[in-house]
Design a protein around this motif. Structure first.
Motif, PDB file in Angstrom:
ATOM      1  N   VAL A  80      -8.488  14.275   7.830  1.00  0.00           N
ATOM      2  CA  VAL A  80      -9.342  14.189   6.415  1.00  0.00           C
ATOM      3  C   VAL A  80      -8.276  14.495   5.336  1.00  0.00           C
ATOM      4  O   VAL A  80      -8.433  14.010   4.244  1.00  0.00           O
ATOM      5  CB  VAL A  80     -10.304  15.184   6.574  1.00  0.00           C
ATOM      6  N   ARG A  81      -7.455  15.584   5.389  1.00  0.00           N
ATOM      7  CA  ARG A  81      -6.712  16.137   4.273  1.00  0.00           C
ATOM      8  C   ARG A  81      -5.817  14.879   3.923  1.00  0.00           C
ATOM      9  O   ARG A  81      -5.427  14.708   2.739  1.00  0.00           O
ATOM     10  CB  ARG A  81      -6.015  17.213   4.868  1.00  0.00           C
ATOM     11  N   HIS A  82      -5.083  14.076   4.999  1.00  0.00           N
ATOM     12  CA  HIS A  82      -3.900  13.186   4.661  1.00  0.00           C
ATOM     13  C   HIS A  82      -4.863  12.000   3.832  1.00  0.00           C
ATOM     14  O   HIS A  82      -4.398  11.434   2.831  1.00  0.00           O
ATOM     15  CB  HIS A  82      -3.558  12.751   5.879  1.00  0.00           C
ATOM     16  N   PHE A  83      -6.112  11.726   4.545  1.00  0.00           N
ATOM     17  CA  PHE A  83      -6.751  10.462   3.578  1.00  0.00           C
ATOM     18  C   PHE A  83      -7.110  11.021   2.117  1.00  0.00           C
ATOM     19  O   PHE A  83      -7.182   9.834   1.316  1.00  0.00           O
ATOM     20  CB  PHE A  83      -7.683   9.983   4.610  1.00  0.00           C
ATOM     21  N   ARG A  84      -7.408  12.148   1.917  1.00  0.00           N
ATOM     22  CA  ARG A  84      -8.152  12.309   0.683  1.00  0.00           C
ATOM     23  C   ARG A  84      -6.758  12.513  -0.162  1.00  0.00           C
ATOM     24  O   ARG A  84      -6.841  12.069  -1.268  1.00  0.00           O
ATOM     25  CB  ARG A  84      -8.576  13.575   0.866  1.00  0.00           C
ATOM     26  N   ARG A  85      -5.657  12.442   0.327  1.00  0.00           N
ATOM     27  CA  ARG A  85      -4.513  12.565  -0.768  1.00  0.00           C
ATOM     28  C   ARG A  85      -3.941  11.074  -0.864  1.00  0.00           C
ATOM     29  O   ARG A  85      -3.695  10.586  -1.976  1.00  0.00           O
ATOM     30  CB  ARG A  85      -3.320  13.323   0.055  1.00  0.00           C
ATOM     31  N   VAL A  86      -3.772  10.185   0.027  1.00  0.00           N
ATOM     32  CA  VAL A  86      -3.397   8.819   0.024  1.00  0.00           C
ATOM     33  C   VAL A  86      -4.150   7.887  -0.247  1.00  0.00           C
ATOM     34  O   VAL A  86      -3.944   6.806  -0.782  1.00  0.00           O
ATOM     35  CB  VAL A  86      -2.358   8.684   1.350  1.00  0.00           C
ATOM     36  N   SER A  87      -5.615   7.987   0.248  1.00  0.00           N
ATOM     37  CA  SER A  87      -6.622   6.908  -0.092  1.00  0.00           C
ATOM     38  C   SER A  87      -8.048   7.697  -0.402  1.00  0.00           C
ATOM     39  O   SER A  87      -8.839   7.606   0.340  1.00  0.00           O
ATOM     40  CB  SER A  87      -6.731   6.216   1.192  1.00  0.00           C
ATOM     41  N   PRO A  88      -8.005   8.142  -1.750  1.00  0.00           N
ATOM     42  CA  PRO A  88      -9.009   9.134  -2.140  1.00  0.00           C
ATOM     43  C   PRO A  88     -10.526   8.347  -2.127  1.00  0.00           C
ATOM     44  O   PRO A  88     -11.451   8.901  -2.002  1.00  0.00           O
ATOM     45  CB  PRO A  88      -8.688   9.429  -3.595  1.00  0.00           C
ATOM     46  N   GLU A  89     -10.316   6.915  -2.210  1.00  0.00           N
ATOM     47  CA  GLU A  89     -11.482   5.987  -2.132  1.00  0.00           C
ATOM     48  C   GLU A  89     -12.254   5.799  -0.885  1.00  0.00           C
ATOM     49  O   GLU A  89     -13.209   5.347  -0.557  1.00  0.00           O
ATOM     50  CB  GLU A  89     -11.294   4.408  -2.562  1.00  0.00           C
ATOM     51  N   THR A  90     -11.414   6.223   0.178  1.00  0.00           N
ATOM     52  CA  THR A  90     -11.858   6.235   1.845  1.00  0.00           C
ATOM     53  C   THR A  90     -12.788   7.382   1.846  1.00  0.00           C
ATOM     54  O   THR A  90     -12.702   8.384   1.502  1.00  0.00           O
ATOM     55  CB  THR A  90     -10.744   6.298   2.675  1.00  0.00           C
ATOM     56  N   ARG A  91     -14.076   7.098   2.617  1.00  0.00           N
ATOM     57  CA  ARG A  91     -15.200   7.999   2.876  1.00  0.00           C
ATOM     58  C   ARG A  91     -14.827   8.310   4.269  1.00  0.00           C
ATOM     59  O   ARG A  91     -14.710   7.502   5.275  1.00  0.00           O
ATOM     60  CB  ARG A  91     -16.427   7.343   3.001  1.00  0.00           C
TER      61      ARG A  91
END
Length: 214
Positions: A80-91
């Motif tokens: 979760v932490r990684h995707f919030r950083r590299v792809s903030p538009e991903t839910r």
């Protein structure tokens, strides 16, 4: 599901992250049958690689990521932490067989869209994915990265009503809105209030419990 909905779902890319094949298939099959464009990762590290470089190195961005929490190489909170950083538009949707307030708070604090506890109903999961897919893409700051991991809320139980209460508490902790907690005496209203306070951006301020009899 109507053919029109299935056609619209083809535009929604989903990544399933789980180290157990049976669990991946339990998600993959109904999502594919619903028309979604589904990819799978057997570990947190594989998911991070796909989310960083895109599937097959093509720079793909996923609309929704469903990730298990407990995985041996990299847990779902790190995903979760990684995707919030590299792809903030991903839910992001966190899944776990061990529903608790602590897990819900941490996942949502790190920026997860929502949280679902195993075992779940397929219709429940599909409805959550649909809500996530249709939700506007916005950056979610979450709680500060140095926020202590919740550990002793005093709230226990893994029943569906308790998991619902955990999720509502986690979302309330991130909100600045006034919260009204109702219930009979002894049902844990103060525990929930303390949990909301201690994991909000007002945690450094005093918490005062007042007994106001009718």
């Amino acid at each position: 599901m109507s053919s029109q909905n299935m056609l619209s779902n083809r535009n929604t890319s989903i990544l399933i992250v789980d180290d157990e094949k049976a669990s991946r298939m339990a998600l993959e099959v109904p999502l594919r049958l619903s028309g979604y464009d589904v990819s799978v990762a057997g570990s947190g590290r594989e998911a991070v690689s796909m989310g960083t470089n895109g599937a097959n190195g093509n720079g793909r961005v996923f609309d929704v990521v469903l990730t298990d929490i407990y995985m041996p190489d990299m847990d779902g909170i790190e995903v979760v932490r990684h995707f919030r950083r590299v792809s903030p538009e991903t839910r992001l949707i966190a899944l776990t067989a061990h529903g608790s307030l602590e897990i819900a708070l941490r996942a949502i604090a790190e920026g997860a869209f929502d949280f679902i506890a195993k075992p779940y109903e397929v219709d429940e999961m599909l409805a959550l994915v649909e809500r996530a897919a249709k939700h506007p893409s916005t950056k979610s700051a979450g709680l500060p990265s140095d926020q202590p991991t919740p550990s002793e809320s005093g709230l226990i139980g893994h029943s569906p009503p308790m998991v619902t209460a955990y999720k509502m508490t986690a979302h309330a902790a991130r909100s600045s809105a006034t919260v009204l907690i109702e219930g009979e005496s002894g049902t844990g209203k103060e525990l929930i209030a303390r949990a909301i306070h201690s994991h909000s951006d007002r945690a450094a301020l005093p918490f005062t419990a007042i007994n106001a009899p009718r």
